[in-house]
Scaffold this motif. Sequence first.
Motif, PDB file in Angstrom:
ATOM      1  N   PRO A  46      -0.173   1.864   8.869  1.00  0.00           N
ATOM      2  CA  PRO A  46      -0.871   1.488   9.917  1.00  0.00           C
ATOM      3  C   PRO A  46      -1.927   1.158  10.882  1.00  0.00           C
ATOM      4  N   ALA A  47      -1.863   3.179  10.367  1.00  0.00           N
ATOM      5  CA  ALA A  47      -3.416   3.691  10.866  1.00  0.00           C
ATOM      6  C   ALA A  47      -4.335   3.070  10.461  1.00  0.00           C
ATOM      7  N   LEU A  48      -4.172   2.347   8.910  1.00  0.00           N
ATOM      8  CA  LEU A  48      -5.779   1.089   8.687  1.00  0.00           C
ATOM      9  C   LEU A  48      -5.039  -0.157   8.962  1.00  0.00           C
ATOM     10  N   ALA A  49      -4.309  -0.344   9.350  1.00  0.00           N
ATOM     11  CA  ALA A  49      -4.188  -2.251   9.947  1.00  0.00           C
ATOM     12  C   ALA A  49      -5.343  -2.918  10.359  1.00  0.00           C
ATOM     13  N   GLN A  50      -6.100  -2.199  11.288  1.00  0.00           N
ATOM     14  CA  GLN A  50      -7.230  -2.904  12.256  1.00  0.00           C
ATOM     15  C   GLN A  50      -7.730  -3.190  10.730  1.00  0.00           C
ATOM     16  N   LEU A  51      -8.731  -1.734  10.022  1.00  0.00           N
ATOM     17  CA  LEU A  51      -9.867  -1.434   9.559  1.00  0.00           C
ATOM     18  C   LEU A  51      -8.977  -3.342   8.342  1.00  0.00           C
ATOM     19  N   VAL A  52      -8.808  -2.788   8.054  1.00  0.00           N
ATOM     20  CA  VAL A  52      -7.769  -3.963   6.922  1.00  0.00           C
ATOM     21  C   VAL A  52      -8.383  -4.426   7.179  1.00  0.00           C
ATOM     22  N   ALA A  53      -7.685  -5.094   7.946  1.00  0.00           N
ATOM     23  CA  ALA A  53      -7.463  -6.636   8.483  1.00  0.00           C
ATOM     24  C   ALA A  53      -8.859  -7.529   8.815  1.00  0.00           C
ATOM     25  N   GLY A  54      -9.599  -6.693   9.011  1.00  0.00           N
ATOM     26  CA  GLY A  54     -11.434  -7.112   8.611  1.00  0.00           C
ATOM     27  C   GLY A  54     -11.692  -7.358   7.352  1.00  0.00           C
ATOM     28  N   CYS A  66       0.911  -0.992   0.237  1.00  0.00           N
ATOM     29  CA  CYS A  66      -0.319  -0.335   0.323  1.00  0.00           C
ATOM     30  C   CYS A  66       1.025   1.665  -0.156  1.00  0.00           C
ATOM     31  N   TYR A  67       1.555   1.215  -1.458  1.00  0.00           N
ATOM     32  CA  TYR A  67       2.331   2.518  -1.153  1.00  0.00           C
ATOM     33  C   TYR A  67       1.059   3.791  -1.702  1.00  0.00           C
ATOM     34  N   HIS A  68       0.788   4.013  -1.923  1.00  0.00           N
ATOM     35  CA  HIS A  68      -0.225   5.222  -1.920  1.00  0.00           C
ATOM     36  C   HIS A  68      -1.238   5.489  -0.014  1.00  0.00           C
ATOM     37  N   GLY A  69      -2.013   6.984  -0.885  1.00  0.00           N
ATOM     38  CA  GLY A  69      -2.464   7.328   0.049  1.00  0.00           C
ATOM     39  C   GLY A  69      -3.397   6.472   0.942  1.00  0.00           C
ATOM     40  N   LEU A  70      -3.928   6.929   1.983  1.00  0.00           N
ATOM     41  CA  LEU A  70      -4.791   6.333   2.900  1.00  0.00           C
ATOM     42  C   LEU A  70      -5.983   6.038   1.893  1.00  0.00           C
ATOM     43  N   GLY A  71      -6.244   7.032   1.575  1.00  0.00           N
ATOM     44  CA  GLY A  71      -7.907   6.405   0.637  1.00  0.00           C
ATOM     45  C   GLY A  71      -8.332   5.798  -0.496  1.00  0.00           C
ATOM     46  N   ASP A  72      -6.903   6.153  -1.285  1.00  0.00           N
ATOM     47  CA  ASP A  72      -5.988   5.041  -2.601  1.00  0.00           C
ATOM     48  C   ASP A  72      -6.623   3.532  -1.775  1.00  0.00           C
ATOM     49  N   THR A  73      -5.746   3.073  -0.850  1.00  0.00           N
ATOM     50  CA  THR A  73      -6.082   2.499   0.030  1.00  0.00           C
ATOM     51  C   THR A  73      -7.852   1.671   0.343  1.00  0.00           C
ATOM     52  N   LEU A  74      -8.405   2.206   1.357  1.00  0.00           N
ATOM     53  CA  LEU A  74     -10.093   2.420   1.289  1.00  0.00           C
ATOM     54  C   LEU A  74     -10.768   2.016   0.274  1.00  0.00           C
ATOM     55  N   GLN A  75      -9.879   2.234  -0.931  1.00  0.00           N
ATOM     56  CA  GLN A  75     -10.837   2.556  -2.179  1.00  0.00           C
ATOM     57  C   GLN A  75     -10.229   0.427  -2.914  1.00  0.00           C
ATOM     58  N   PHE A  76      -9.343   0.522  -2.791  1.00  0.00           N
ATOM     59  CA  PHE A  76      -8.614  -0.629  -3.763  1.00  0.00           C
ATOM     60  C   PHE A  76      -8.678  -1.760  -3.074  1.00  0.00           C
ATOM     61  N   ILE A  77      -9.147  -1.501  -1.104  1.00  0.00           N
ATOM     62  CA  ILE A  77      -8.505  -3.316  -0.192  1.00  0.00           C
ATOM     63  C   ILE A  77      -9.780  -3.800  -0.831  1.00  0.00           C
ATOM     64  N   ARG A  78     -11.203  -3.043  -1.718  1.00  0.00           N
ATOM     65  CA  ARG A  78     -11.920  -4.038  -1.951  1.00  0.00           C
ATOM     66  C   ARG A  78     -12.210  -5.544  -2.767  1.00  0.00           C
ATOM     67  N   LEU A 100     -16.031  -2.404   4.051  1.00  0.00           N
ATOM     68  CA  LEU A 100     -15.443  -2.846   5.611  1.00  0.00           C
ATOM     69  C   LEU A 100     -16.609  -1.992   6.709  1.00  0.00           C
ATOM     70  N   ALA A 101     -15.999  -2.750   7.898  1.00  0.00           N
ATOM     71  CA  ALA A 101     -16.767  -2.602   9.231  1.00  0.00           C
ATOM     72  C   ALA A 101     -16.567  -1.515   9.917  1.00  0.00           C
ATOM     73  N   ALA A 102     -17.310  -0.692  11.064  1.00  0.00           N
ATOM     74  CA  ALA A 102     -16.704   0.398  11.629  1.00  0.00           C
ATOM     75  C   ALA A 102     -17.078  -1.342  12.948  1.00  0.00           C
ATOM     76  N   PRO A 103     -16.382  -1.014  14.040  1.00  0.00           N
ATOM     77  CA  PRO A 103     -16.209  -1.804  15.019  1.00  0.00           C
ATOM     78  C   PRO A 103     -17.658  -1.739  16.061  1.00  0.00           C
ATOM     79  N   ARG A 104     -18.543  -0.272  16.125  1.00  0.00           N
ATOM     80  CA  ARG A 104     -19.639  -0.193  16.327  1.00  0.00           C
ATOM     81  C   ARG A 104     -19.801   1.407  16.421  1.00  0.00           C
ATOM     82  N   PRO A 105     -21.489   1.563  16.020  1.00  0.00           N
ATOM     83  CA  PRO A 105     -21.823   3.243  16.248  1.00  0.00           C
ATOM     84  C   PRO A 105     -21.255   3.770  17.664  1.00  0.00           C
ATOM     85  N   ALA A 106     -20.336   4.846  17.245  1.00  0.00           N
ATOM     86  CA  ALA A 106     -20.293   5.675  19.211  1.00  0.00           C
ATOM     87  C   ALA A 106     -21.238   6.978  19.009  1.00  0.00           C
ATOM     88  N   SER A 107     -21.429   6.691  20.135  1.00  0.00           N
ATOM     89  CA  SER A 107     -22.101   7.853  20.865  1.00  0.00           C
ATOM     90  C   SER A 107     -21.656   9.669  20.311  1.00  0.00           C
TER      91      SER A 107
END
Length: 321
Positions: free
Chosen positions: A98-106, A68-80, A151-158
């Motif tokens: 690293p900022a995306l590792a937990q989200l991408v792992a799922g 993942c050598y581009h921006g965070l948005g690029d990773t989020l778009q293309f991890i599909r 991708l999935a959020a862990p929970r809705p936040a308050s």
Amino acid sequence: MEALSCHDDRDPWMAAMRRGDFAAAWAISDAVVAEHRARGEPCWHWPRHLQYVWTGEPLAGRRVLVRCYHGLGDTLQFIRFAAPLRRIAAHVTVWVQPALAQLVAGAPGVDAVLPLHDGTPEVDYDVDIEIMELAHALRVTPEGLGPVPYLAAPRPASLPDGGPHDNATRRVGFVWRAGGWNPDRSVPTPLMARLFVRLARAGITPLVLQRGLPDDERRTLAADDIGSDDVIETAARMAGLDLVVSVDTMAAHLAGALGRPCITLLSQESDWRWMRHRTDTPWYPTMRLVRVPPGGGWTDALATLEAMLMRPVGTSPTSQQ
């Protein structure tokens, strides 16, 4: 040779993508990959976002490392594309910011993640590919971009109430400044401040997802700040909103990948991935696009946005009308 920007139709590949002709773009990419392979010129000393990685090797039955050598948005778009990749590969490891590792792992298709760093990845693999090269390698089409959400959020936040919240009100999170490398993508904060006042008068609760605002700008906004520097927490807060409004930056891709209702504000010279003249996008079915019109400015785009937000309760602001 004059450098071409990411929205310049003098580049045949970008022109093909902007008109939705993925097949023509992949034919151009085939020629580029063949040229790289024939020349055998190393590119590891180039800035990472300019490096080419995949040289056409088969992916089927192989252990694949996705870089993942581009921006965070690029990773989020293309991890599909990890999901269709995994259907043919033996194993998929994603070397991710690293900022995306937990989200991408799922994400579907991902067997393992490694946090990206400046060295070499500590993993055995047979073939590697940059994440934005996956669409070409898999020969995707506009009709075959895969299901959303992926991708999935862990929970809705308050979230702050901003007054009574029921079926008669909407909570809308806003991001209006993109990265400093392209200031044309950002909306001036004073325009947003005036919009927030009008929305609040109409019973809509504006909430600030924007990060990095100077204190003097932040004080001009009549809206609660719900932003977070943590991507997982941002995803959780988006899950609690009725709508996300963002310029072309990471937040738009995060909302789209989560399947959240989203409106993306685009400057006149928008990126190739948003194509031309469309108010929707095949990349994200829950997203609508609001563009600065030819000869216009952000005031015009915000007027369109405001009209969408003022639609009657029970009508989605992102519905096509």
